[in-house]
Motif scaffolding. Sequence first.
Motif, PDB file in Angstrom:
ATOM      1  N   MET A   1      25.869  41.393  36.027  1.00 51.87           N
ATOM      2  CA  MET A   1      26.238  40.043  36.405  1.00 51.87           C
ATOM      3  C   MET A   1      27.581  39.716  35.798  1.00 51.87           C
ATOM      4  N   CYS A   2      28.383  39.003  36.569  1.00 49.55           N
ATOM      5  CA  CYS A   2      29.766  38.830  36.141  1.00 49.55           C
ATOM      6  C   CYS A   2      30.335  37.529  36.689  1.00 49.55           C
ATOM      7  N   GLY A   3      31.625  37.330  36.429  1.00 45.68           N
ATOM      8  CA  GLY A   3      32.380  36.248  37.030  1.00 45.68           C
ATOM      9  C   GLY A   3      33.657  36.798  37.605  1.00 45.68           C
ATOM     10  N   LEU A   4      34.042  36.351  38.795  1.00 45.36           N
ATOM     11  CA  LEU A   4      35.273  36.831  39.417  1.00 45.36           C
ATOM     12  C   LEU A   4      36.175  35.662  39.765  1.00 45.36           C
ATOM     13  N   THR A   5      37.470  35.934  39.768  1.00 49.29           N
ATOM     14  CA  THR A   5      38.467  34.942  40.171  1.00 49.29           C
ATOM     15  C   THR A   5      39.603  35.656  40.900  1.00 49.29           C
ATOM     16  N   VAL A  28      34.202  33.245  30.648  1.00 50.26           N
ATOM     17  CA  VAL A  28      33.759  34.152  29.585  1.00 50.26           C
ATOM     18  C   VAL A  28      32.239  34.161  29.483  1.00 50.26           C
ATOM     19  N   HIS A  29      31.586  33.005  29.692  1.00 50.02           N
ATOM     20  CA  HIS A  29      30.129  32.927  29.593  1.00 50.02           C
ATOM     21  C   HIS A  29      29.433  33.792  30.640  1.00 50.02           C
ATOM     22  N   ARG A  30      30.082  33.990  31.793  1.00 44.38           N
ATOM     23  CA  ARG A  30      29.476  34.833  32.829  1.00 44.38           C
ATOM     24  C   ARG A  30      29.672  36.318  32.538  1.00 44.38           C
ATOM     25  N   GLY A  31      30.655  36.641  31.706  1.00 43.12           N
ATOM     26  CA  GLY A  31      30.940  38.042  31.414  1.00 43.12           C
ATOM     27  C   GLY A  31      31.515  38.209  30.026  1.00 43.12           C
ATOM     28  N   SER A 540      24.877  33.643  29.479  1.00 42.90           N
ATOM     29  CA  SER A 540      25.094  35.078  29.756  1.00 42.90           C
ATOM     30  C   SER A 540      23.783  35.816  30.010  1.00 42.90           C
ATOM     31  N   LEU A 541      22.893  35.184  30.779  1.00 44.66           N
ATOM     32  CA  LEU A 541      21.630  35.802  31.164  1.00 44.66           C
ATOM     33  C   LEU A 541      21.631  36.057  32.664  1.00 44.66           C
TER      34      LEU A 541
END
Length: 662
Positions: A1-5, A28-31, A540-541
């Motif tokens: 699981m991540c964050g993208l931009t 940052v909380h997503r990855g 971050s879960l």
Amino acid sequence: MCGLTGLLSSESSNNIVEKVNKMTSMLVHRGPNNEGFWSKGNIGFGHRRLSIVDLSEAGTQPISSMCGRFIMVYNGEIYNHLKLRQILETEGAISKWRGHSDTETLLAAIVQWGIDEALRRSQGMFALALWDQEKKSLSLARDRIGEKPLYWGFAGKDLIFGSELKALRAHPECPNKICLKALNQYFRFMYIPAPRSIHPNIFKLEPGTILTVDKSPPKVPPKNPIRPGEFHGSITIRRYWDLNSEIKRGANNKIVDKQEAVSTMQQVLSNAVDRQMMSDVPLGAFLSGGVDSSTIVALMQNQSSRPVRTFTIGFNESDYDESAHAAIVAKHLGTDHTKLSVTDEDARKIIPDLPWLYDEPFADSSQIPTHLICRAARKHVTVAMSGDGGDELFGGYNRYIHGPRIWHLMFLLPLPLRRLIGQALQNISEQNWDKVGMVYNYFKSASAGISNLGTKVHRLGERISFINNLNDLHFNMVSSWIEPDRLFIDKVSEPSSQLDDKLPEFGVEDPAMKMMFQDIRSYLPDDILCKVDRAAMGVSLETRTPFLDPDVISLSSRLPMNMKIRNGQGKWALRQVLYQHVPSEIIDRPKGGFMIPIGLWIRGPLKNWTKDLLSTERLKNDAIFNSEIINHTLNEHLSGRKDWSARLWPILMFQAWKNEQS
């Protein structure tokens, strides 16, 4: 699981990297494990990684294809990626892999089959951005039901996109005004349905779709959101998966035998759970003791060689504490169970965090216990399975059972008489209706009972004055403010949403079935899945939902209504699977939900906070709302004459969100 931009500019610029870096820093909380960047010419990608599968550097993003043509950033999990690898190897598409991440598998599949076919073959949850260096085109895509978020829109000369609005707002030219049409929808539903967001010219990509930008974005934003099948300049949106097509296929291949339905359900769900237990980090599950979460945990434990980690939240106030039910199920299944005990005060401490977590106004109050249980689970695991989606797919909500019955009784009555009946229902206090509910539940089976009858009858009494057909009834049953335009000083027209999209005539003849599929379109992705994604990713879960596996969705479309709702009880076929693992007497009880006493809080410990946010002076300074209506609603609630918490909470959450942005 991540964050993208990322962003795609209409011209090359030296500060693309700077903009993307700033946007990515908001996720940052997503990855928390890693970050990566890539840019070239007028395109830039950013990524934050939460390592789940392939913890090595081989799983780092952005990732380029072996041929060098494609660059991708991706958020999600492809659960059948090992099977896809075997197919790709058999077809000679690839001879050597860099690592064992599903990201690498997905990109190789896109190279081999094209993005549409690769996504159709993928079983998972995802949002992605793909740059084709040969065609100079950008593609954004989202999973079938909308488990993973993806926003996009216009900021100056840039088309920007990202996993959360806070990343887009980090762009210096991101629009920050309030879209009043989106706000109108929010006050009706307590969430903003796709494709709109709270900001003008910023949109949610609809589930099951691919957005493509050819070379560079148009310089002028569209006047209205672009829907699938439409285009604006160089932007097009198309569906690679369509719920209506799934409904039609299911209607042409119905399961009519009860034993076949149950055995197929057992096999399909077991396979989905098995796929989703793939992880290189600790994994557990949420357990409320209800049908959905208990079924997922039972199937997990049945396939695990050691006790599954399960988590529940328990409140000191017994009126809305279901942790005892979860503990009984956990003991029966032999899980390694953790209960987080919290007080009212613990729950209320979450409220100041909600505007940051959800980025835009969001008022499903179960967001509070959901975030609390995610916090508790994250101390022990990195991945948690949930039972979300079971209600919508298999007939779990009371409105699917009682809505058609109510309309059958009411549709012949003239509107004036319906209004009189509606007023009469509201003239009896909620407390007295609750006493009636206790008597009703005494003579019903445990699972066919009704919880919180008083609140539901008063909501019904208000709503039957506004219905002309069953669709109106469903629309109003899921509405907070039935006439949200009354809240505004100036007239704000209510825009269309996915709820206005037509379902196929064949396959949804049953009224309850229509309600279920409409909920799958909007309520499930924009409320339930949004709630869980933000609550979990804020700590971050990663959460996973086996009920939304494509094979399970396909099976749901094949089940006739009497395999879902039977004798006034929802989720019939699903219950038969669960009863093979947990006795019915442990499971069957009235459906309650993740209840929080918002109404009592507004009259008590949140009273000063409420009065401050809804003060006449503040409302007049905002110059948005009709303060008289809001003050009247608040005063009625504070007096105890009415429980208007469902109306007040959306306004409070909007005001709190607006304060966060200022």
